[in-house]
Design a protein around this motif. Sequence first.
Motif, PDB file in Angstrom:
ATOM      1  N   SER A 231       1.133  -0.728   0.226  1.00  0.00           N
ATOM      2  CA  SER A 231      -0.144  -0.313   0.199  1.00  0.00           C
ATOM      3  C   SER A 231       1.042   1.046  -0.257  1.00  0.00           C
ATOM      4  O   SER A 231       1.981   1.183   0.447  1.00  0.00           O
ATOM      5  N   ALA A 232       0.455   2.412  -0.836  1.00  0.00           N
ATOM      6  CA  ALA A 232       0.769   3.527  -0.365  1.00  0.00           C
ATOM      7  C   ALA A 232       0.233   4.768  -0.415  1.00  0.00           C
ATOM      8  O   ALA A 232      -1.171   4.688  -0.576  1.00  0.00           O
ATOM      9  N   GLN A 233       0.324   5.464   1.370  1.00  0.00           N
ATOM     10  CA  GLN A 233      -0.276   6.498   1.659  1.00  0.00           C
ATOM     11  C   GLN A 233       0.307   7.645   1.137  1.00  0.00           C
ATOM     12  O   GLN A 233       1.362   8.170   1.429  1.00  0.00           O
ATOM     13  N   GLN A 234      -0.416   8.777   0.658  1.00  0.00           N
ATOM     14  CA  GLN A 234       0.185   9.818   0.252  1.00  0.00           C
ATOM     15  C   GLN A 234      -0.897  11.521   1.016  1.00  0.00           C
ATOM     16  O   GLN A 234      -1.341  11.174   2.124  1.00  0.00           O
ATOM     17  N   PHE A 235       0.677  11.786   1.678  1.00  0.00           N
ATOM     18  CA  PHE A 235      -0.148  12.521   2.764  1.00  0.00           C
ATOM     19  C   PHE A 235      -0.083  14.284   1.860  1.00  0.00           C
ATOM     20  O   PHE A 235       1.541  14.198   1.112  1.00  0.00           O
ATOM     21  N   VAL A 236      -1.151  15.163   2.550  1.00  0.00           N
ATOM     22  CA  VAL A 236      -0.758  16.349   1.656  1.00  0.00           C
ATOM     23  C   VAL A 236      -1.002  17.564   2.375  1.00  0.00           C
ATOM     24  O   VAL A 236      -1.851  17.606   3.272  1.00  0.00           O
ATOM     25  N   TYR A 237      -0.325  18.319   2.127  1.00  0.00           N
ATOM     26  CA  TYR A 237      -0.709  19.784   3.213  1.00  0.00           C
ATOM     27  C   TYR A 237      -0.738  20.284   2.624  1.00  0.00           C
ATOM     28  O   TYR A 237       0.761  20.898   0.927  1.00  0.00           O
ATOM     29  N   PRO A 238      -0.862  21.774   2.544  1.00  0.00           N
ATOM     30  CA  PRO A 238      -1.726  23.217   2.324  1.00  0.00           C
ATOM     31  C   PRO A 238      -0.044  23.949   2.995  1.00  0.00           C
ATOM     32  O   PRO A 238      -0.423  24.829   3.323  1.00  0.00           O
ATOM     33  N   SER A 239       0.578  23.966   1.977  1.00  0.00           N
ATOM     34  CA  SER A 239       1.923  25.102   1.878  1.00  0.00           C
ATOM     35  C   SER A 239       1.517  26.250   1.628  1.00  0.00           C
ATOM     36  O   SER A 239       2.346  26.941   2.188  1.00  0.00           O
ATOM     37  N   LYS A 240       0.478  26.654   1.050  1.00  0.00           N
ATOM     38  CA  LYS A 240       0.289  27.600   0.666  1.00  0.00           C
ATOM     39  C   LYS A 240      -0.785  27.968   1.050  1.00  0.00           C
ATOM     40  O   LYS A 240      -1.592  29.446   1.321  1.00  0.00           O
ATOM     41  N   GLY A 241      -0.990  28.107   2.863  1.00  0.00           N
ATOM     42  CA  GLY A 241      -2.156  28.126   3.101  1.00  0.00           C
ATOM     43  C   GLY A 241      -3.759  28.119   3.102  1.00  0.00           C
ATOM     44  O   GLY A 241      -4.880  28.716   3.613  1.00  0.00           O
ATOM     45  N   GLN A 242      -3.498  26.973   1.904  1.00  0.00           N
ATOM     46  CA  GLN A 242      -5.243  26.595   1.208  1.00  0.00           C
ATOM     47  C   GLN A 242      -6.312  26.010   2.281  1.00  0.00           C
ATOM     48  O   GLN A 242      -5.604  26.092   3.183  1.00  0.00           O
ATOM     49  N   SER A 243      -7.284  26.838   1.663  1.00  0.00           N
ATOM     50  CA  SER A 243      -8.784  26.260   3.011  1.00  0.00           C
ATOM     51  C   SER A 243      -8.338  24.946   2.586  1.00  0.00           C
ATOM     52  O   SER A 243      -8.093  23.790   1.571  1.00  0.00           O
ATOM     53  N   ALA A 244      -9.698  23.943   3.671  1.00  0.00           N
ATOM     54  CA  ALA A 244      -9.459  22.742   3.395  1.00  0.00           C
ATOM     55  C   ALA A 244      -9.811  22.628   2.568  1.00  0.00           C
ATOM     56  O   ALA A 244     -10.798  21.779   1.655  1.00  0.00           O
ATOM     57  N   GLU A 245     -11.343  23.591   1.839  1.00  0.00           N
ATOM     58  CA  GLU A 245     -12.528  23.828   0.849  1.00  0.00           C
ATOM     59  C   GLU A 245     -11.918  23.040  -0.107  1.00  0.00           C
ATOM     60  O   GLU A 245     -11.938  23.079  -1.314  1.00  0.00           O
ATOM     61  N   GLN A 246     -10.758  24.278  -0.418  1.00  0.00           N
ATOM     62  CA  GLN A 246      -9.558  25.145  -1.730  1.00  0.00           C
ATOM     63  C   GLN A 246      -9.636  23.669  -1.015  1.00  0.00           C
ATOM     64  O   GLN A 246      -8.912  22.694  -2.969  1.00  0.00           O
ATOM     65  N   GLN A 247      -8.720  22.359  -0.422  1.00  0.00           N
ATOM     66  CA  GLN A 247      -7.435  21.321  -1.571  1.00  0.00           C
ATOM     67  C   GLN A 247      -8.694  20.555  -1.880  1.00  0.00           C
ATOM     68  O   GLN A 247      -8.314  19.919  -2.169  1.00  0.00           O
TER      69      GLN A 247
END
Length: 161
Positions: A17-33
């Motif tokens: 399995s591969a798990q991908q972690f995504v972090y909003p580096s530019k302060g994107q909102s949860a909705e935008q992400q």
Amino acid sequence: MGRLFLATVVLTVGSVSAQQFVYPSKGQSAEQQEKDEYACHPWAVQHTCYDPTKPPPAPAPAPAAPPPATTASGSAPGAGLRGAARGAIVGEIVADDAGAGAAAGAVAARGASRIQNKAEAHKKQQAAAQQQNSQQQANYGKARAVCLEGRGYAVNQVTHA
């Protein structure tokens, strides 16, 4: 202060399995992400021809690897001869009839050889399909990461066996 929204996507194929972690580096909102991740999925599918939300197709025939040597009957060369020798010994000991034992041993050995050859070919075919699916999954994860990174997210993919 904005909310921190870290998304993870887990892709599983077989025992890997591969798990991908995504972090909003530019302060994107949860909705935008969420919107960006939704947009990156079809882009990754289009560029890899792989969709992790759909089950993989049935295994395709194995690549044209040379099949194990067989006789016209599909058994391994010498299987009948080895079976006949064993059968002759058993036939002589059990019934004082080496000829009948040899004939029965040859038939049994050829049948067993055909079954074994088919099972080995099937295992190879399944392994090739699994390998191909794993590679497609990895390519999809890379494409999705490229898309998300282009939209300002930090993406890290961890593979577990």
